[in-house]
Design a protein around this motif. Structure first.
Motif, PDB file in Angstrom:
ATOM      1  N   MET A   1       0.840  -1.183   0.000  1.00 27.00           N
ATOM      2  CA  MET A   1       0.000   0.000   0.000  1.00 27.00           C
ATOM      3  C   MET A   1       0.881   1.241   0.000  1.00 27.00           C
ATOM      4  N   ALA A   2       0.562   2.190  -0.869  1.00 23.95           N
ATOM      5  CA  ALA A   2       1.340   3.422  -0.960  1.00 23.95           C
ATOM      6  C   ALA A   2       1.119   4.287   0.279  1.00 23.95           C
ATOM      7  N   LYS A   3       2.177   4.939   0.680  1.00 23.24           N
ATOM      8  CA  LYS A   3       2.091   5.833   1.832  1.00 23.24           C
ATOM      9  C   LYS A   3       1.353   7.109   1.434  1.00 23.24           C
ATOM     10  N   THR A   4       0.596   7.656   2.377  1.00 29.13           N
ATOM     11  CA  THR A   4      -0.058   8.935   2.166  1.00 29.13           C
ATOM     12  C   THR A   4       0.997  10.034   2.151  1.00 29.13           C
ATOM     13  N   ARG A   5       0.908  10.910   1.165  1.00 33.68           N
ATOM     14  CA  ARG A   5       1.832  12.041   1.078  1.00 33.68           C
ATOM     15  C   ARG A   5       1.433  13.096   2.103  1.00 33.68           C
ATOM     16  N   VAL A   6       2.418  13.578   2.839  1.00 31.51           N
ATOM     17  CA  VAL A   6       2.190  14.628   3.826  1.00 31.51           C
ATOM     18  C   VAL A   6       3.230  15.714   3.601  1.00 31.51           C
ATOM     19  N   PHE A   7       2.766  16.937   3.411  1.00 31.26           N
ATOM     20  CA  PHE A   7       3.642  18.074   3.181  1.00 31.26           C
ATOM     21  C   PHE A   7       3.746  18.866   4.477  1.00 31.26           C
ATOM     22  N   ILE A   8       4.971  19.069   4.950  1.00 30.99           N
ATOM     23  CA  ILE A   8       5.167  19.689   6.257  1.00 30.99           C
ATOM     24  C   ILE A   8       6.002  20.955   6.157  1.00 30.99           C
ATOM     25  N   CYS A  21       9.750  12.026  17.330  1.00 30.78           N
ATOM     26  CA  CYS A  21       8.833  11.223  16.509  1.00 30.78           C
ATOM     27  C   CYS A  21       9.124  11.321  15.011  1.00 30.78           C
ATOM     28  N   TRP A  22      10.213  11.978  14.633  1.00 33.10           N
ATOM     29  CA  TRP A  22      10.549  12.169  13.222  1.00 33.10           C
ATOM     30  C   TRP A  22      10.630  10.845  12.462  1.00 33.10           C
ATOM     31  N   THR A  23      11.419   9.932  12.953  1.00 35.36           N
ATOM     32  CA  THR A  23      11.622   8.663  12.248  1.00 35.36           C
ATOM     33  C   THR A  23      10.312   7.899  12.104  1.00 35.36           C
ATOM     34  N   ALA A  24       9.515   7.873  13.153  1.00 30.00           N
ATOM     35  CA  ALA A  24       8.246   7.135  13.105  1.00 30.00           C
ATOM     36  C   ALA A  24       7.306   7.706  12.051  1.00 30.00           C
ATOM     37  N   ILE A  25       7.174   9.038  11.990  1.00 28.44           N
ATOM     38  CA  ILE A  25       6.247   9.601  11.001  1.00 28.44           C
ATOM     39  C   ILE A  25       6.780   9.413   9.585  1.00 28.44           C
ATOM     40  N   CYS A  26       8.097   9.427   9.432  1.00 37.33           N
ATOM     41  CA  CYS A  26       8.681   9.197   8.105  1.00 37.33           C
ATOM     42  C   CYS A  26       8.502   7.746   7.660  1.00 37.33           C
ATOM     43  N   ASN A  27       8.478   6.835   8.611  1.00 37.63           N
ATOM     44  CA  ASN A  27       8.261   5.430   8.268  1.00 37.63           C
ATOM     45  C   ASN A  27       6.807   5.167   7.887  1.00 37.63           C
ATOM     46  N   ARG A  28       5.882   5.919   8.458  1.00 36.82           N
ATOM     47  CA  ARG A  28       4.450   5.696   8.229  1.00 36.82           C
ATOM     48  C   ARG A  28       3.909   6.482   7.029  1.00 36.82           C
ATOM     49  N   PHE A  29       4.434   7.692   6.819  1.00 36.89           N
ATOM     50  CA  PHE A  29       3.948   8.584   5.764  1.00 36.89           C
ATOM     51  C   PHE A  29       5.077   8.936   4.800  1.00 36.89           C
ATOM     52  N   ALA A  30       4.709   9.371   3.592  1.00 40.42           N
ATOM     53  CA  ALA A  30       5.671   9.906   2.629  1.00 40.42           C
ATOM     54  C   ALA A  30       5.788  11.400   2.917  1.00 40.42           C
ATOM     55  N   ILE A  31       6.756  11.769   3.736  1.00 36.12           N
ATOM     56  CA  ILE A  31       6.919  13.146   4.189  1.00 36.12           C
ATOM     57  C   ILE A  31       7.658  13.952   3.124  1.00 36.12           C
ATOM     58  N   ILE A 109      -3.751  13.800  -0.056  1.00 35.78           N
ATOM     59  CA  ILE A 109      -2.535  14.239   0.615  1.00 35.78           C
ATOM     60  C   ILE A 109      -2.936  15.082   1.810  1.00 35.78           C
ATOM     61  N   LEU A 110      -2.008  15.243   2.721  1.00 31.94           N
ATOM     62  CA  LEU A 110      -2.236  16.042   3.904  1.00 31.94           C
ATOM     63  C   LEU A 110      -1.182  17.131   3.982  1.00 31.94           C
ATOM     64  N   VAL A 111      -1.537  18.241   4.582  1.00 31.08           N
ATOM     65  CA  VAL A 111      -0.600  19.332   4.825  1.00 31.08           C
ATOM     66  C   VAL A 111      -0.569  19.534   6.326  1.00 31.08           C
ATOM     67  N   ASP A 129      -9.600  21.404   4.632  1.00 26.99           N
ATOM     68  CA  ASP A 129      -9.824  19.994   4.967  1.00 26.99           C
ATOM     69  C   ASP A 129      -8.611  19.108   4.692  1.00 26.99           C
ATOM     70  N   SER A 130      -7.594  19.651   4.062  1.00 24.45           N
ATOM     71  CA  SER A 130      -6.370  18.884   3.810  1.00 24.45           C
ATOM     72  C   SER A 130      -5.370  18.988   4.953  1.00 24.45           C
ATOM     73  N   LEU A 131      -5.663  19.841   5.934  1.00 24.58           N
ATOM     74  CA  LEU A 131      -4.741  20.031   7.048  1.00 24.58           C
ATOM     75  C   LEU A 131      -4.849  18.898   8.062  1.00 24.58           C
ATOM     76  N   THR A 132      -3.727  18.567   8.663  1.00 25.45           N
ATOM     77  CA  THR A 132      -3.697  17.594   9.748  1.00 25.45           C
ATOM     78  C   THR A 132      -2.688  18.068  10.788  1.00 25.45           C
ATOM     79  N   SER A 133      -2.838  17.566  11.987  1.00 28.63           N
ATOM     80  CA  SER A 133      -1.939  17.956  13.071  1.00 28.63           C
ATOM     81  C   SER A 133      -0.770  16.979  13.179  1.00 28.63           C
TER      82      SER A 133
END
Length: 173
Positions: A1-8, A21-31, A109-111, A129-133
């Motif tokens: 399954m492709a990772k969700t793209r997240v723009f930060i 938590c940097w490594t964990a979020i990078c492993n779960r999402f396409a940052i 994608i999420l921002v 609606d594309s924003l996430t925390s």
């Protein structure tokens, strides 16, 4: 399954490193981010006791994408959405790149940003609606309760929800 793209933005990078938590979020999402946010995250006064050290290699290795933004993209964003004119450089570059790509609001994608002005600008563009925390990203990435508890208030889902409601109600123009 492709990772969700997240723009930060820069703030998310710094807080993710501060809380570990940097490594964990990078492993779960396409940052992904833009060059300006990388530059901002890696600079600052090294003598400032509040400065968060960002490991350059860890930052760059964690990114699924790093994008350049030119003057044309910046100008098009500000001309199309004048409310973006006063944004900090990192957020301005990030929104300009997304605007130029035409990905939002239709792409999955999420921002993520904790900058209130950037959130308002995102709402004015129609991307609210594309924003996430960062809290949401951290929860989805399986980080510890301690790491999530360490997040500052403006990186929390409740704070972002509160700002979104205020924008929708017109309390924050």
């Amino acid at each position: 399954m492709a990772k969700t793209r997240v723009f930060i933005d820069t703030n998310i990078i710094i807080e993710a490193f501060r809380t570990g938590c940097w490594t964990a979020i990078c492993n779960r999402f396409a940052i992904e981010t833009v060059d300006k946010c990388v530059e901002e995250a890696l600079t600052g006064n090294p003598d400032d006791p509040a400065r968060v050290h960002i490991d350059r290699d860890a930052l760059l290795e964690g990114l699924a994408g790093r994008h350049q933004v030119g003057k044309l993209e910046l100008a098009k964003l500000v001309l199309t959405h004048p409310s973006c004119h006063g944004l900090d450089d990192g957020e301005l570059h990030l929104l300009a790149w997304l605007h130029a790509q035409g990905l939002l609001p239709n792409a999955l994608i999420l921002v993520s940003t904790a900058d209130k002005a950037a959130i308002v600008a995102t709402g004015n563009i129609g991307w609210l609606d594309s924003l996430t925390s960062l809290e949401h990203l951290a929860n989805e990435s399986g980080v510890t309760h301690g790491q999530i508890s360490a997040l500052a208030r403006h990186y929390r889902a409740g704070w972002l929800d509160e700002i979104r409601v205020k924008i929708r109600l017109g309390v924050i123009p």
